[in-house]
Scaffold this active site. Structure first.
Site: not given
Lengths: 233, 277, 265
Positions: B238, B241, B29, B263, B269
């Site tokens: 979606c 899909c 970080g 998606c 997808c």
């Protein structure tokens, strides 16, 4: 009731004005004075003799040049001329009251708050402090409608009475009074005299300046002449 | 004929960047400055991510590049072609067949595995920049963990909108120590960062900063006790899909305002569509 | 608070400066300063511009480095030598345990964040993570400094100078500091506004029993707020004492000059 509360030994005060040609003038010279519990000593002498100066020296508003000021409190004794500021501040809060002729008015603070403040500083509960404060304001004839106003616009007499109310809320061993009845009418003067007598009865030692003879006669046990150092009854 | 060094950057530059990456991985970080090079695309087009990828990629690696989740946008295609040209390595769209994924602003839906590397493109690496413009000051704040201001931003959101409105680039605390900007990924993706088995590397080209989250590191999104972190949700699934768990883009398909939810992760997808056939 | 019956004679100072010196020119800064600050008192540092009072204040607060001497702070975990601490520790002190009121509130506030956010910052730095509680405290403090709580979400850049200063006070006091440093807190304000801010400071200092170090060139401000005064001139202490004693019976020539120059209204 012969217990000494205050003993002043050889107190002297000289003012030096550095910026005005180093003029020096001596106001107090070798003052010796003892005050007992429950006793009221009135300082005697014409204006300019140093009566207010003496009170101020006792309260540490002025620095003395020589001598000692002993305050006796039960087992303890304090030499007020030798104490540091921190302890002086506490002494002022707990042991000594100074009633001057002028109420120091800070804008916006209502007079009830002004009267309550010394008690609050000592840790009293708000309702306790308020009760005692209102008691005194009533006896000094300050009408309730004024209690939440700041005394900035009050008359000199009203300000004086608020000042007195404030300083008489809590019992203290030593009281210094500088013309407490100066701007008051007869009725209020009587009330203040009564308050002083009550303070005496509960054991406060008092040193006061009173120009008005009526008050003086009622409260004084002895008169002290600053110039001669003599006592009168 | 290949007139460029493997992966475009010279070996010394790769070494410098790898040192920065090593430091970044050692201090999860923490933003490590690095001497970014002139790249054949301008700032704002992924130069940071590209330099990181170029420093870690090897002959046997397989690369996937996505932009907002899609492999087929212009930028994804351009970057993928760039690496094909200067490395000659294999590229793919399949998330689970790749060793390195360079991404702009999304984490793939398919869970990543140990051994994979995810390289993020980062515009502004400093999460405190919004409140403190001075670099000297933000560095000190990170060093001394003076992070009170970060919760200020979340407080302001709740005061103004009733909830934390930050929807992307949602600040996180890494390994319990540094507050990090996860790049402009939707907050939906933040949970994926937590204890991810893959190595996460972040490159900011214009700002010249690199940071990293090693595998299996704690990454926690900031929040309040009474306003806990939560992710975006949709009522729809979606349209292609049927997924109810992926991040959906809302697409307006015609002038009558008909909209579809699809998606954002095109590979995820397509794989699901393929599997159901 | 219990009624205090007896005097406390052996109190330890919160801050003790010993021969503190910080000079950045001849007679510019502060030199050979000895002073003590006790809990619950207001210590005023007065002097004209260039006397070194602001430098002294910053040295005592640990935000300026010193040339020689020491500043010791009696914290809850023991005595700390201020300038031997790591910078992180000093920063933590000034942000958590102490407060610093800047003369210009713009230097002490986030102008672009709401009033509520400004007040809440210290709470959040101390780890408070419950939005509801944080907000309630911010509302309480808005009222305590006499700001309209309905303006909690407004930005201070739209406030008047007096309102900004009161917000700065709230922001510093919310974390319950043991010491509050103030640099000319009413310096930039109109006279009519000053009274209100001074009264507020007086009230809050009393209620919270905070120790205060107050720098001002305005003797009137010192008279209202300070228990004790230090008079400075050309980087040195000229005189110290109880406020009323300094103002009514100044001893040193310079102090007499300073006090006699006050216009009595």
């Amino acid at each position: 009731m012969n217990q000494t509360i205050l003993e002043i030994q050889g107190l002297s005060k000289t003012f030096t004005l550095h910026n005005q040609g180093q003029i020096s003038y001596e106001v107090l010279n070798n003052i010796n004075l003892r005050v007992s519990k429950g006793e009221c000593i009135v300082l005697h002498g014409p204006s300019g003799m140093g009566k207010s100066t003496l009170l101020r020296c006792l309260y540490a508003s002025y620095l003395s040049n020589a001598g000692h000021i002993y305050l006796y409190d039960g087992e303890q004794s304090y030499d007020l001329t030798q104490l540091n500021e921190r302890i002086l501040m506490q002494i002022r809060r707990h042991k000594i009251v100074y009633v001057s002729q002028f109420l120091r008015v800070i804008p916006r603070v209502p007079c009830l708050q002004i009267v309550m403040q010394p008690m609050l500083d000592l840790g009293y509960e708000i309702d306790q402090a308020e009760q005692r404060a209102t008691e005194l304001l009533c006896s000094l004839n300050i009408p309730e409608r004024l209690w939440n106003l700041s005394p900035t616009t009050f008359s000199g007499g009203e300000q004086q009475r608020i000042n007195i109310a404030r300083e008489f809320t809590v019992h203290r061993p030593l009281m210094l009074l500088d013309e407490p009845t100066a701007s008051l009418d007869t009725k209020n003067r009587e009330t203040v005299i009564e308050l002083i007598l009550q303070a005496k009865a509960s054991g406060s030692a008092i040193i006061g300046i009173f120009h008005d003879e009526v008050s003086r006669k009622q409260v004084a046990d002895r008169l002290f002449d600053l110039k001669t150092g003599d006592f009168y009854d | 004929m290949n007139e460029y060094n493997f992966a475009y950057l010279d070996e010394h530059t790769k070494r410098v960047i790898r040192r920065s990456l090593l430091k970044a991985v050692s201090i999860p970080g923490y933003q490590v400055p690095f001497p970014g090079r002139e790249m054949p695309m301008p700032y704002g087009w992924g130069t940071g991510g590209i330099q990181v990828t170029a420093s870690v990629i090897g002959k046997d690696d397989c690369l996937k590049v996505i932009d907002q989740g899609a492999d087929d946008t212009t930028n994804a295609v351009s970057i993928r072609n760039f690496f094909k040209r200067v490395c000659g390595i294999r590229t793919t769209e399949k998330t689970d067949e790749t060793s390195i994924i360079q991404t702009r602003h999304r984490i793939p839906e398919t869970a990543l595995k140990a051994g994979q590397i995810l390289v993020y493109q980062v515009p502004i690496p400093e999460p405190l920049r919004f409140i403190e413009p001075r670099e000297t000051e933000t560095r000190t704040m990170h060093a001394l963990q003076e992070y009170g201001v970060m919760h200020l931003k979340l407080y302001e959101d709740i005061a103004q909108f009733g909830h934390i409105s930050t929807a992307y680039a949602y600040p996180v605390i890494v390994n319990g120590r540094y507050i990090m900007d996860p790049s402009p990924i939707p907050k939906f993706d933040n949970p994926k960062m937590h204890r991810m088995p893959a190595l996460q590397l972040f490159g900011a080209g214009r700002e010249k900063r690199i940071y990293a989250v090693p595998p299996y590191t704690d990454v926690v999104s900031l929040d309040f006790e009474d306003h806990p972190f939560d992710i975006q949700q949709w009522d729809e699934s979606c349209a292609l899909c049927g997924s109810e768990v992926s991040f959906l883009d809302e697409i307006i398909t015609d002038n009558d305002g008909i909209r579809l939810h699809l998606c954002s992760d095109s590979e995820y997808c397509a794989t699901r569509v393929g599997a159901s056939q | 608070m219990m009624v205090q019956k007896d005097l406390i004679l052996d109190q330890q100072p919160l801050i003790k400066a010993d021969q503190l010196t910080r000079l950045y020119g001849i007679n510019k800064g502060c030199e050979q300063i000895d002073l003590e600050l006790y809990a619950g008192e207001v210590l005023g540092i007065v002097g004209e511009s260039g006397s070194g009072k602001s430098t002294l204040l910053r040295c005592l607060a640990g935000i300026e480095s010193i040339d020689s001497g020491t500043v010791d702070y009696e914290s809850t975990i023991g005595q700390l030598r201020l300038h031997d601490l790591a910078e992180s520790e000093r920063r933590r002190l000034i942000r958590q345990e102490w407060g610093f009121i800047q003369q210009n509130p713009r230097d002490g506030l986030h102008l672009e964040m709401s009033a509520g956010a400004n007040i809440s910052e210290r709470l959040m730095s101390q780890g408070e993570r419950h939005y509801g509680r944080i907000r309630q405290q911010a509302l309480d403090w808005m009222q305590r400094v006499e700001l309209d709580p309905a303006r909690i979400d407004d930005k201070p850049k739209n406030f008047s100078g007096g309102m900004q200063q009161r917000l700065q006070i709230a922001r510093n006091l919310v974390s319950g500091p043991s010491i509050l440093f103030m640099d000319e807190p009413t310096g930039g304000l109109d006279v009519s506004v000053q009274a209100r801010v001074l009264d507020l400071i007086r009230k809050l200092v009393r209620e919270l029993n905070v120790a205060v170090v107050l720098v001002t060139h305005d003797i009137g401000v010192a008279r209202i707020l300070a228990d004790r005064l230090i008079v400075m001139r050309n980087s040195r202490i000229i005189e110290t004492g109880l406020t009323d004693q300094i103002l009514e019976d100044p001893q040193a020539p310079y102090t007499q000059l300073l006090v006699s120059s006050i216009l009595r209204v």
